[in-house]
Design an enzyme around this catalytic site. Structure first.
Site, short mmCIF file in Angstrom:
data_model
loop_
_atom_site.label_atom_id
_atom_site.label_comp_id
_atom_site.label_asym_id
_atom_site.label_seq_id
_atom_site.Cartn_x
_atom_site.Cartn_y
_atom_site.Cartn_z
CD GLU A 178 1.86 10.96 7.80
OE1 GLU A 178 2.47 10.69 8.85
OE2 GLU A 178 0.98 11.83 7.74
CD GLU A 209 -1.54 9.56 11.82
OE1 GLU A 209 -1.47 9.95 12.98
OE2 GLU A 209 -0.62 8.94 11.25
#
Ligand code: NOJ
Length: 554
Positions: A458, A246
């Site tokens: 995720e 991220e």
């Protein structure tokens, strides 16, 4: 941006020596000097790797919650659909959030070791000094995951365990390298595939002290050096690799409290996120180039986050323009360079070079195609609307509060203010369960950045108010999280079969409860409970539901 770690109430009292004033002293004394910036650290309750009692006994599954006609498993709804051959059914964690043992076995301090001690930053005043102590309990965690039917663990390596001072040419910490080597071997021995992320936000503190971390281009060389060490050490044992987790979140955090204490000279809080994106992307491209030149086996990418978004008002051209801006300044800021070689046009049109450095031809060539597959942390989809004065006014006005991205994320619909989805714990206001939007989300990604393979790297949610529950029978009954997983997996099956999405794996966040960044230990994302006194792990209802689903389908 949909973010994880944003602190609620920034406090301005962090103090850190000016960038560049700490000498590069690579001796044990130099390491202690760095640790002295962090302060005292809580030692772990034990300091050797614990051997689990095998075989792990999985207690009997929970009874059905609903009448069978009400909320059947995806396997009952879609009895004829199955996950593709080779589908990876994983769980995910990250080093800072689960390892603990923060000052053990030669590790250097990280930015989060320091940040977690800055007044007011961690909302429940916890640190991750001990957290799940997975550093010494990894065997138990791998064996427990295998026992219930998980096939992969996506974890991150702590750069500061490998190079305590971070930089190329500084001492390598063999103990750290040996630790991850053993961890990988153990995972393989119990049938859990190790999936490695090189960087999940825990920058070695030395790097911010020496030159400002990701706000300086110096990080590129040091990251590639670290990546090469890891590739050489674990080649052949790891098949799936990620450079960064991220990136948009870490680059956004960098200019806020307390990380704004170490921005490189010449960079400021307006430009820092873009300098970070530029340096991080070049570091990613450099590592992937090395990976390919070294002939490392397996596949490599990075973990994207955020959404394209859904226009808040369905017929509004303003909201559609806002969605385009959201996509460009969020996902696209990283995905466009990696998949097409350059920044999104909207971003280049808005930001002058003083904010957003332009790539050289060589950098563009290195970036383009530097991901073997598309990985998305696909937690949630929300609505996007135009800022109050409109997109055009905003993009031409540097003082507009929404400049430069000029869009607003909205968690409820425009008709009557209904939430987009199931509400998570109040700690995670960015997260609503939106399974009904997952297929559209994956299609949008595939349209913009087509790939032959996707992973949901995720997904998951923190069970609402779980931290307030006192009895185990209440804690383990994580019904909202269970519903989240079942509905997402059902839609994932349809995305594969009806939409032709090449989805080849999902990774549930998280394998166990852990330290949720600036929210500390309070939010409970784990499919296993962790007792923070005894460190005992217990499967929750969601773990059983997930794995029952898998055995039906793969
Ligand atoms: C994504 C991040 O990668 C992870 O570190 C975080 O804990 C989860 N989101 C949940 O917020």
């Amino acid at each position: 941006m949909l973010s994880t770690a944003t602190p609620a109430a920034p406090s301005p009292t962090a103090s850190f020596p000016p960038v560049g004033t700490i000498p590069r002293d690579f001796s044990p004394h130099g390491l202690e000097e760095l640790w002295s910036l962090v302060g005292p650290v809580e030692p772990p309750p034990f300091t050797t790797t614990r051997e689990p009692q095998l075989p792990i006994t999985v207690p009997s599954p929970p009874p059905a919650l609903y009448p069978t006609w009400y909320a059947p498993q995806p396997s009952n709804v879609f009895p004829n659909l199955s996950l593709p051959e080779g589908f990876i059914f994983g769980v995910a964690t990250s080093a800072y959030q689960v390892e603990g043992a923060t000052k053990m076995e030669g590790k250097g301090p990280t930015t989060w070791d320091w940040a977690s001690r800055q007044p007011g930053f961690i909302l429940d005043n916890t640190t991750a000094d001990v957290t799940d102590l997975q550093y010494y309990l990894y065997k138990e965690d791998a064996a427990r995951a295998a026992a219930i039917g998980i096939t992969a663990h996506s974890f991150s390596i702590s750069w500061a365990r490998i190079y305590p001072f971070g930089v190329a040419g500084s001492p390598l910490n063999q103990q750290g390298l040996d630790h991850y080597s053993d961890l990988i071997d153990y995972h393989l021995s119990v049938g859990i595939e190790p999936v490695v992320t090189l960087f999940h936000w825990d920058t070695p503190l030395a790097l911010v002290a020496y030159y400002g971390g990701f706000t300086s281009p110096q990080i590129v060389y040091d990251f590639v050096n670290y990546a090469i060490t890891i590739f050489q050490s674990f080649n052949g044992r790891v098949k799936t690799w990620y450079t960064f987790n991220e990136p948009s979140v870490i680059c956004d955090l960098i200019t806020g409290f307390p990380f704004n204490s170490f921005i490189a000279p010449g960079v400021n809080s307006s430009t820092g996120s873009y300098q970070c994106a530029f340096n991080l992307l070049n570091a990613h491209a450099g590592a992937v180039k090395a990976f390919r030149e070294m002939g490392i086996s397996g596949e490599i990418s990075y973990k994207n986050d955020d959404v394209i978004g859904i226009p808040w008002r369905s017929n509004s051209s303003e909201d559609m323009a806002a969605v385009e801006r959201h996509a460009s300044f969020g996902l696209g800021l990283f995905a466009d360079p990696v998949y097409t070689g350059d920044w999104p046009q909207i971003v280049k049109d808005t930001l002058p070079e003083s904010y957003l450095p332009r790539f050289t031809d060589q950098q563009m060539a290195d970036l383009k195609g530097s991901a073997d597959f598309f990985a998305i942390d696909a937690y949630s989809t929300l609505y996007i609307k135009a800022p109050p004065d409109g997109v055009t006014t905003c993009q031409n006005n540097i003082s507009d509060p929404a400049w430069p991205s000029c869009n607003v994320v909205v968690p409820y619909d425009s008709k009557a203010g209904w939430a987009a989805g199931l509400i998570s714990d109040p700690a995670s206001s960015w997260l609503e369960a939106t399974p009904q939007l997952l297929r559209e989300y994956l299609k949008q990604l595939q349209e913009r950045w087509p790939s032959n393979k996707m992973y949901i790297s995720e997904f998951g949610m923190d069970e609402p108010f779980e931290s307030l529950r006192t009895e185990m029978y209440q804690i383990l009954n994580d019904v909202t999280t269970t519903n989240y997983y079942m509905t997402y997996l059902g839609e994932a099956l349809l995305a594969i079969h009806e939409d032709g999405i090449p989805l080849m794996g999902t990774f549930s966040w998280s394998m166990i409860d852990n330290a949720e960044w600036s929210h500390g230990l309070e939010p409970k994302f784990g499919i296993q409970h962790v007792n923070y006194t005894t460190l005992e792990r217990t499967y929750k209802r969601s773990a059983y539901a997930l794995c029952k689903h898998r055995t039906r389908h793969s």
